[in-house]
Scaffold this motif. Structure first.
Motif, PDB file in Angstrom:
ATOM      1  N   ARG B 341      23.937  75.885  28.774  1.00 49.41           N
ATOM      2  CA  ARG B 341      23.971  75.099  27.211  1.00 49.41           C
ATOM      3  C   ARG B 341      23.063  74.019  26.824  1.00 49.41           C
ATOM      4  O   ARG B 341      22.773  73.951  25.745  1.00 49.41           O
ATOM      5  CB  ARG B 341      25.638  74.342  27.083  1.00 49.41           C
ATOM      6  CG  ARG B 341      26.832  75.514  26.985  1.00 49.41           C
ATOM      7  CD  ARG B 341      26.489  76.478  25.894  1.00 49.41           C
ATOM      8  NE  ARG B 341      26.410  75.881  24.608  1.00 49.41           N
ATOM      9  CZ  ARG B 341      27.575  75.534  24.040  1.00 49.41           C
ATOM     10  NH1 ARG B 341      28.959  75.596  24.477  1.00 49.41           N
ATOM     11  NH2 ARG B 341      27.523  75.204  22.495  1.00 49.41           N
ATOM     12  N   GLN B 342      22.683  73.233  27.777  1.00 46.67           N
ATOM     13  CA  GLN B 342      21.892  72.163  27.372  1.00 46.67           C
ATOM     14  C   GLN B 342      20.577  72.465  27.375  1.00 46.67           C
ATOM     15  O   GLN B 342      19.707  71.980  26.264  1.00 46.67           O
ATOM     16  CB  GLN B 342      22.012  70.980  28.746  1.00 46.67           C
ATOM     17  CG  GLN B 342      21.293  69.824  28.134  1.00 46.67           C
ATOM     18  CD  GLN B 342      20.406  68.970  29.579  1.00 46.67           C
ATOM     19  OE1 GLN B 342      20.087  69.654  30.417  1.00 46.67           O
ATOM     20  NE2 GLN B 342      19.973  68.074  29.090  1.00 46.67           N
ATOM     21  N   ALA B 343      20.178  73.669  27.819  1.00 43.70           N
ATOM     22  CA  ALA B 343      18.797  74.277  27.708  1.00 43.70           C
ATOM     23  C   ALA B 343      18.654  74.883  26.517  1.00 43.70           C
ATOM     24  O   ALA B 343      17.590  74.677  25.726  1.00 43.70           O
ATOM     25  CB  ALA B 343      18.564  75.126  28.807  1.00 43.70           C
ATOM     26  N   VAL B 344      19.792  75.696  26.067  1.00 46.08           N
ATOM     27  CA  VAL B 344      19.808  76.450  25.028  1.00 46.08           C
ATOM     28  C   VAL B 344      19.945  75.998  23.506  1.00 46.08           C
ATOM     29  O   VAL B 344      19.343  75.857  22.793  1.00 46.08           O
ATOM     30  CB  VAL B 344      20.613  77.851  25.087  1.00 46.08           C
ATOM     31  CG1 VAL B 344      20.617  78.722  23.802  1.00 46.08           C
ATOM     32  CG2 VAL B 344      19.966  78.622  26.228  1.00 46.08           C
ATOM     33  N   ASP B 345      21.108  75.189  23.531  1.00 46.06           N
ATOM     34  CA  ASP B 345      21.511  74.738  22.137  1.00 46.06           C
ATOM     35  C   ASP B 345      22.037  73.329  22.147  1.00 46.06           C
ATOM     36  O   ASP B 345      22.426  72.824  21.366  1.00 46.06           O
ATOM     37  CB  ASP B 345      22.490  75.609  21.567  1.00 46.06           C
ATOM     38  CG  ASP B 345      23.876  75.584  21.927  1.00 46.06           C
ATOM     39  OD1 ASP B 345      23.808  75.273  23.270  1.00 46.06           O
ATOM     40  OD2 ASP B 345      24.583  76.144  21.652  1.00 46.06           O
ATOM     41  N   ALA B 346      22.027  72.627  23.220  1.00 46.13           N
ATOM     42  CA  ALA B 346      22.345  71.392  23.507  1.00 46.13           C
ATOM     43  C   ALA B 346      23.713  71.131  23.055  1.00 46.13           C
ATOM     44  O   ALA B 346      24.262  69.794  22.940  1.00 46.13           O
ATOM     45  CB  ALA B 346      21.202  70.173  22.872  1.00 46.13           C
ATOM     46  N   GLY B 347      24.677  72.122  23.169  1.00 51.28           N
ATOM     47  CA  GLY B 347      26.269  71.880  22.791  1.00 51.28           C
ATOM     48  C   GLY B 347      26.622  71.987  21.439  1.00 51.28           C
ATOM     49  O   GLY B 347      25.720  72.109  20.492  1.00 51.28           O
ATOM     50  N   PRO B 348      27.955  72.066  20.999  1.00 52.22           N
ATOM     51  CA  PRO B 348      28.141  72.056  19.893  1.00 52.22           C
ATOM     52  C   PRO B 348      27.969  70.787  18.675  1.00 52.22           C
ATOM     53  O   PRO B 348      28.035  69.876  19.752  1.00 52.22           O
ATOM     54  CB  PRO B 348      29.665  72.581  20.043  1.00 52.22           C
ATOM     55  CG  PRO B 348      30.149  71.767  21.192  1.00 52.22           C
ATOM     56  CD  PRO B 348      28.787  71.629  21.960  1.00 52.22           C
ATOM     57  N   PRO B 349      27.922  70.902  17.757  1.00 58.51           N
ATOM     58  CA  PRO B 349      27.645  69.476  16.976  1.00 58.51           C
ATOM     59  C   PRO B 349      28.754  68.674  16.967  1.00 58.51           C
ATOM     60  O   PRO B 349      30.149  68.805  16.819  1.00 58.51           O
ATOM     61  CB  PRO B 349      27.639  70.015  15.290  1.00 58.51           C
ATOM     62  CG  PRO B 349      27.645  71.773  15.459  1.00 58.51           C
ATOM     63  CD  PRO B 349      28.194  71.961  16.823  1.00 58.51           C
ATOM     64  N   PRO B 350      28.700  67.361  17.508  1.00 57.66           N
ATOM     65  CA  PRO B 350      29.625  66.434  17.702  1.00 57.66           C
ATOM     66  C   PRO B 350      30.456  66.229  16.495  1.00 57.66           C
ATOM     67  O   PRO B 350      31.693  65.768  16.505  1.00 57.66           O
ATOM     68  CB  PRO B 350      28.867  65.228  18.087  1.00 57.66           C
ATOM     69  CG  PRO B 350      27.735  65.506  18.892  1.00 57.66           C
ATOM     70  CD  PRO B 350      27.186  66.975  17.966  1.00 57.66           C
ATOM     71  N   VAL B 351      29.893  66.383  15.267  1.00 56.94           N
ATOM     72  CA  VAL B 351      30.731  66.023  13.790  1.00 56.94           C
ATOM     73  C   VAL B 351      31.835  67.039  14.047  1.00 56.94           C
ATOM     74  O   VAL B 351      33.024  66.750  13.766  1.00 56.94           O
ATOM     75  CB  VAL B 351      29.942  66.071  12.764  1.00 56.94           C
ATOM     76  CG1 VAL B 351      30.915  66.094  11.527  1.00 56.94           C
ATOM     77  CG2 VAL B 351      28.809  65.183  12.756  1.00 56.94           C
ATOM     78  N   THR B 352      31.418  68.245  14.298  1.00 57.08           N
ATOM     79  CA  THR B 352      32.547  69.310  14.212  1.00 57.08           C
ATOM     80  C   THR B 352      33.475  68.986  15.483  1.00 57.08           C
ATOM     81  O   THR B 352      34.804  69.159  15.283  1.00 57.08           O
ATOM     82  CB  THR B 352      31.939  70.677  14.692  1.00 57.08           C
ATOM     83  OG1 THR B 352      30.866  70.831  13.627  1.00 57.08           O
ATOM     84  CG2 THR B 352      32.711  71.806  14.609  1.00 57.08           C
ATOM     85  N   THR B 353      33.132  68.763  16.544  1.00 58.08           N
ATOM     86  CA  THR B 353      34.219  68.743  17.701  1.00 58.08           C
ATOM     87  C   THR B 353      35.141  67.478  17.367  1.00 58.08           C
ATOM     88  O   THR B 353      36.212  67.458  17.821  1.00 58.08           O
ATOM     89  CB  THR B 353      33.291  68.568  18.883  1.00 58.08           C
ATOM     90  OG1 THR B 353      32.565  67.344  19.064  1.00 58.08           O
ATOM     91  CG2 THR B 353      32.666  69.669  19.446  1.00 58.08           C
TER      92      THR B 353
END
Lengths: 470, 470
Positions: B341-353
């Motif tokens: 996840r870190q390599a590809v997309d750095a995770g979900p957007p924190p605003v959404t989570t």
């Protein structure tokens, strides 16, 4: 708590209820002090006799898991334990060797050190929160009639139109909205392109030293990754492996060395790619911050053969927390890209794309960049001066005229582990240059990020850094 | 417009400027009526003599691209044309055969028909916009100090904690926050898991008929996909290919047939997977809407061997426009998943989570689900009654007790193309059952989605649907 019943289960309905509630108590889902649902409601919800429920409750009470209360109701008294750990089961799933070998690059949000010289961070206080909030609220209102639907897998057409104008203005890139794909960041754009252009076993070339997550994500796709050296003119085009089907480069400001890909090399790279039928991914990750006035044209502008994919991100320009980037792609790839985005992640979140569109159209991005350029130019000069003022440090700053980091060559000792111990002790957080070598012997150095450190702290931080090597 | 200069270029500086501006005029980036930047400002910005700029402007004026105006300033008069189309260049990039073969599944946001019976949509008007907006604004405030940073690649720990409680309550699943990975939806969770568990060339099994995007995304990873038949008890476990390393199933409400995986089959599937060392992805995409009271336990609850990955999504529960889902994974896979996840997309957007976390914690999700269940239960009954009331339609509704769609077997004619022509003519939008067969001869039918159609419209829509077959 949801209760399940199964007529095909050999246990009685009452026993099924008893087992589930007892399990929930022992694994902590029903904590001590919690109240069981009234038996009448449970019976109605499951369309069973109330006595089936009260039998289960009576058994739980008899065994001490719950206690009846005066006036009705049952309270949990059992103790919580952790969920069963199945990771030691002989059948437990394991990652492939490939997947197990990948390491995280860099540090996470959790760390807020006294002095933050980590590469890849930007100044939190510059984020134009009030403007972003207004644009978000407007985006939510606009979306009110569309919450029942998936969005466009390539990102909303309105944002893509806005990006074509913005790219024309800011980078001299002529393109159409159809050729833009909005992604979750620059790396994600590379991931999508690699899936569309390469098959497992194909060869891709990356810069060495380079940005490790790119190597990781390509390897996860079964792609063979070759590191190609970078010298003072940028990527050494003559060293590209003949078999490479894709080349990933950072021409504006090489990561991590900071060098600009020279004009001759740009032309040589494009010729090489056209001759081989290879793709060039131009990752322009931090081109917006330049401290000299003569940027070179993007590869995309020089491309006459349709081999370049231009990738940008708002992580440095605005915030890495937004998770928005984009790719400008040749028209022939659009249907496959759209299909893969739809299958994998259904595209970027419409709230984000609508917000970003309003933010750019209303001029907030331009205003923010003007402010940010001043702040970062100040930090850039302060870092240079602080490093230059060190006597006998053994540090050699590499030439860098753009972006949010500068790389220093340093003495070989201490090694990364010891350096990490010493820097942590002093509240200093660093990115090592060694970690950016994936394919050849690593060189000692620091990828010195100045995106997150307040300007007045820079001299102390650099002095502290030098002291770690004494 | 950004201008570039290169000392190594063999053209003079003035010619470089001339060429770039002329090109911007001819490709439309500088539209007619636009004003050139004042020469003094350009010269200062590029640190060159002003005469270098005025020379270039004079040449553009002489050649009719711009006109001088009284009082100074130059106005573009040239005509715009489109950016050069390089897609016909002999070197133009092409997708791999694999990538070119993938088709989009279903229709996009752009289509808002009179009667919408498309599968996969939910009721826009149910979306609790005011609550979501309040939670978003609170999330933005909370993030104020973190906009300079990447978030957690697995999603914010606060949301993951909230999800453990919510999963315990709503699905009886006991897990820890460490084992939860927040994704861009259910399909994306499958994509991440496949990358961690499988290598190119490995075999994965999917339901046939099934959800075509799952087959697409697995194939994009170089995985061999085998379709396994579904009967009235769900996936036929005995028909699983011995080589399968991963099985993707929808046990609560099979997509598209709507059948529930029986208890015997659940146990057989888990035994099969444990014996083979294979992974089972339990895609519980619409388990929240059930119109009968006796749901079976999730596979995850029955798993004693650590072979199940539970995947959920908020696309049906709340809105597909949010792009949030999650996976519950065995602990041994967490490091590899985090790295990818870190390599590809750095995770979900924190605003959404952060927004989703507040939304669940404040009880808005539970309230929304109570409202939504009533609305959808009403539509479910109305669809059943409308289909039952048709005489001689040749329609056979398959048993379905959950979710937002019901599948109808229909006569063979008209074929999909003709059906599409007829339905479009009447403003009716449908999902064909045939498209869900990827590995065997397709059966005629309709995957009748009732998420987006207002209840009062259902009788007319079904009557219209029947008329298309007459």
């Amino acid at each position: 708590m949801e209760l399940f019943l199964d007529n095909d289960d050999q246990r009685s309905l009452s026993t099924q209820l008893y087992d589930q509630i007892r399990e929930a108590i022992t694994d902590g889902r029903l904590p001590p002090g919690g109240r069981l649902q009234p038996s009448r409601g449970v019976a109605q919800g499951l369309a069973i006799a109330r006595s089936t429920v009260t039998d289960a409750y009576a058994r739980l009470t008899a065994e001490g898991y719950v206690e009846g209360r005066r006036g009705g109701g049952s309270i949990v008294v059992g103790h919580a334990s952790s969920p069963p750990d199945l990771s030691e089961a002989p059948t437990a799933l394991a990652p492939t060797a490939q997947a197990a070998a990948v390491r995280r690059y860099g540090v996470g949000l959790e760390s807020h050190p006294r002095y933050d010289l980590t590469a890849g961070r930007v100044e939190t206080r510059l984020f134009p929160l009030a403007d972003w909030r207004r644009c978000t609220n407007r985006a939510l209102t606009r979306l009110a009639r569309d919450f029942g639907y998936y969005g466009d897998p390539a990102g909303s057409i309105e944002l893509r139109r806005t990006l074509t104008h913005w790219l024309a203005r800011s980078r001299g890139i002529a393109t159409t909205a159809d050729q833009i794909v909005v992604t979750h960041g620059a790396s994600h754009a590379t991931d999508v392109m690699a899936r569309v252009l390469l098959r497992p076993g194909d060869v891709a070339a990356v810069e060495e030293p380079g940005y490790p997550p790119i190597t990781s994500l390509l390897r996860f796709l079964g792609i063979e990754v070759v590191g190609v050296p970078v010298d003072e003119h940028g990527l050494v085009v003559d060293a590209l492996p003949a078999a490479a089907r894709l080349v990933h480069v950072t021409p504006s400001h090489q990561y991590p060395l900071g060098v600009v890909l020279s004009r001759q090399r740009r032309i040589a790279l494009l010729r090489w790619a056209a001759r081989r039928g290879a793709a060039v991914i131009e990752d322009d990750y931090d081109s917006e911050f330049r401290y000299q006035n003569r940027p070179l044209e993007p590869l995309h502008r020089l491309d006459r053969d349709g081999v370049v994919i231009y990738v940008g991100t708002f992580s440095k320009m605005l915030s890495p927390a937004l998770r928005v980037g984009f790719a400008v792609v040749p028209p022939g790839l659009v249907p496959a890209i759209t299909a893969i985005r739809q299958a994998v992640d259904a595209g970027p979140p419409p709230v984000t794309t609508h917000t970003l569109r309003a933010f750019i159209e209303e001029g907030h991005l331009d205003r923010h960049l003007r402010r940010a350029r001043k702040v970062y130019a100040d930090r850039y000069r302060t870092v240079r001066a602080a490093v230059a003022s060190l006597s006998d440090s053994g540090f050699t700053p590499l030439p860098s005229q753009a972006g949010l980091h500068m790389t220093l060559q340093t003495p070989d000792t201490p090694d990364d582990k010891e350096l990490n111990v010493r820097s942590t002790r002093h509240g200093l957080q660093l990115s090592s240059l060694r970690r950016t070598y994936q394919h050849s012997p690593p060189q000692a150095g620091i990828v010195l990020g100045f995106g997150a450190i307040p300007t007045p702290d820079i001299p102390d931080a650099i002095e502290l850094l030098a002291s770690l090597y004494r």
